[in-house]
Design an enzyme around this catalytic site. Structure first.
Site, PDB file in Angstrom:
ATOM      1  N   LYS A 154       0.871  -1.178   0.000  1.00 35.91           N
ATOM      2  CA  LYS A 154       0.000   0.000   0.000  1.00 35.91           C
ATOM      3  C   LYS A 154       0.909   1.230   0.000  1.00 35.91           C
ATOM      4  O   LYS A 154       1.172   1.837   1.044  1.00 35.91           O
ATOM      5  CB  LYS A 154      -0.896  -0.050   1.246  1.00 35.91           C
ATOM      6  CG  LYS A 154      -2.327   0.355   0.947  1.00 35.91           C
ATOM      7  CD  LYS A 154      -3.238   0.054   2.095  1.00 35.91           C
ATOM      8  CE  LYS A 154      -4.356   1.060   2.211  1.00 35.91           C
ATOM      9  NZ  LYS A 154      -5.141   1.308   1.017  1.00 35.91           N
TER      10      LYS A 154
HETATM   11  N1  PMP Z   1      -7.695  -2.330  -3.432  1.00 38.27           N
HETATM   12  C1  PMP Z   1      -7.154  -1.108  -3.297  1.00 38.27           C
HETATM   13  C2  PMP Z   1      -6.442  -0.508  -4.446  1.00 38.27           C
HETATM   14  C3  PMP Z   1      -7.273  -0.411  -2.079  1.00 38.27           C
HETATM   15  O1  PMP Z   1      -6.747   0.810  -1.937  1.00 38.27           O
HETATM   16  C4  PMP Z   1      -7.985  -0.996  -1.007  1.00 38.27           C
HETATM   17  C5  PMP Z   1      -8.147  -0.249   0.285  1.00 38.27           C
HETATM   18  N2  PMP Z   1      -7.071  -0.481   1.130  1.00 38.27           N
HETATM   19  C6  PMP Z   1      -8.524  -2.279  -1.204  1.00 38.27           C
HETATM   20  C7  PMP Z   1      -8.353  -2.917  -2.421  1.00 38.27           C
HETATM   21  C8  PMP Z   1      -9.246  -2.978  -0.088  1.00 38.27           C
HETATM   22  O2  PMP Z   1      -8.330  -3.321   0.914  1.00 38.27           O
HETATM   23  P1  PMP Z   1      -8.765  -3.476   2.427  1.00 38.27           P
HETATM   24  O3  PMP Z   1      -9.950  -4.375   2.431  1.00 38.27           O
HETATM   25  O4  PMP Z   1      -7.578  -4.076   3.084  1.00 38.27           O
HETATM   26  O5  PMP Z   1      -9.102  -2.124   2.932  1.00 38.27           O
END
Ligand code: PMP
Length: 302
Positions: A154
């Site tokens: 991330k």
């Molecule tokens: N894909 C992307 C590109 C994201 O930014 C997120 C948000 N973090 C998600 C998927 C979903 O991830 P999570 O369920 O861990 O928040």
């Protein structure tokens, strides 16, 4: 709206006022988008406690993101979880969105840094994509190629792609974008993973070209508890348009159904979908509220 004169953040070991907190304008993070972050939520549980949902998973991902980006990381998951609970307490927040960011010192070169910094910010946030069914548009932007970026991390810079896609969709009159990967398979939304339903079974893109979402993993967990059939695989936009229903899921968005993709409307009313059952189970799970694990079978009988 994110903070006021009383808001407290955790900044490199101290709790300070957001309005007084400073960062270096010569930071490599600001100039090159070289930082990593998490998006986490805390909820007020049915027992009136404040609980950071999937805290371990999020802070482990933060560390893995920093490692993937070669950013020094000297914090333990425990100390950051403790610090986050303290920030929530100092801001009198139970239902909150939590944003830790690991950022770099002043550095205009591309050389690896000797240290990193951290800030943890919290604020109140409604579901990121609202609570109405979404009109989604296939983006003209692809997700970053995993051969060019560590896509499982991330990293802030990746979100320029998300911003471009989301802004394009809104400009075209849609609610949100859906991005394909470099091979034209469905990947994910700008900030959420995607599932579709066909004949009572769920499908979601396999890992590899997407962010491994913690909500995605939670949905898979709920499917296993409820014996809902689910498959991770690569699929095309045509297969998705032929689905009965679809939804996005993510920490900020939670679980949110789709009305349509481009000019294709999904035929199944949201309230009758498996996605709706998952949505309800998810909203129970985050507040530690019991939910019927047999809802799927009840749903089939109805
Ligand atoms: N894909 C992307 C590109 C994201 O930014 C997120 C948000 N973090 C998600 C998927 C979903 O991830 P999570 O369920 O861990 O928040």
């Amino acid at each position: 709206m994110y903070y006021n004169e009383n808001t407290i953040v955790y900044l490199n070991g101290e709790f300070v006022k957001a309005a007084d907190a400073k960062m270096d304008l010569y930071s490599q993070s600001l100039h090159y988008g070289y930082s990593v972050f998490e998006g986490i939520r805390s909820y007020k549980t049915v027992n009136n406690e404040t609980k950071i949902f999937k805290a371990l998973e999020h802070f482990e991902r933060l560390k893995n993101s920093a490692d993937a980006m070669n950013m020094p990381y000297h914090w333990t998951t425990k100390e950051l979880i403790d610090a986050t609970y303290e920030v929530l307490k100092r801001n009198s927040l139970q239902d909150a969105y939590i944003r830790p960011v690991i950022y770099a010192p002043a550095n205009m070169s591309f050389v690896k840094n000797k240290k990193s910094f951290i800030v943890i910010e919290v604020w109140q946030m409604q579901p990121f994509l609202g609570d109405k069914l979404l009109r989604v548009m296939t983006s003209s932007f692809q997700r970053p190629n995993p051969k060019g970026f560590k896509i499982q991390a991330k990293a802030a810079g990746h979100y320029v792609n998300s911003i471009l896609a989301s802004q394009e969709a809104k400009k075209e009159g849609f609610d949100e974008a859906l991005l394909l990967d470099m091979n034209d398979y469905v990947a994910e939304g700008p900030g959420a993973n995607v599932f579709f339903e066909k004949d009572g079974k769920l499908f979601t893109p396999s890992l590899g070209n997407i962010l491994p979402g913690i909500t995605r993993a939670t949905v898979l967990e709920i499917c296993s508890e409820m014996q809902i059939p689910v498959e991770e695989k690569q699929f095309t936009i045509d297969e998705l348009k032929n689905a009965d229903a679809a939804f996005f899921c993510g920490t900020a968005a939670e679980v949110i159904g789709w009305e349509s993709l481009d000019d294709t409307k999904f035929p199944k009313p949201w309230n009758e979908t498996v996605g709706r059952i998952i949505q309800e189970a998810y909203m129970h799970k985050v507040i530690d509220k019991a939910y019927k694990k047999e809802s799927k079978r009840e749903f089939e009988r109805a």
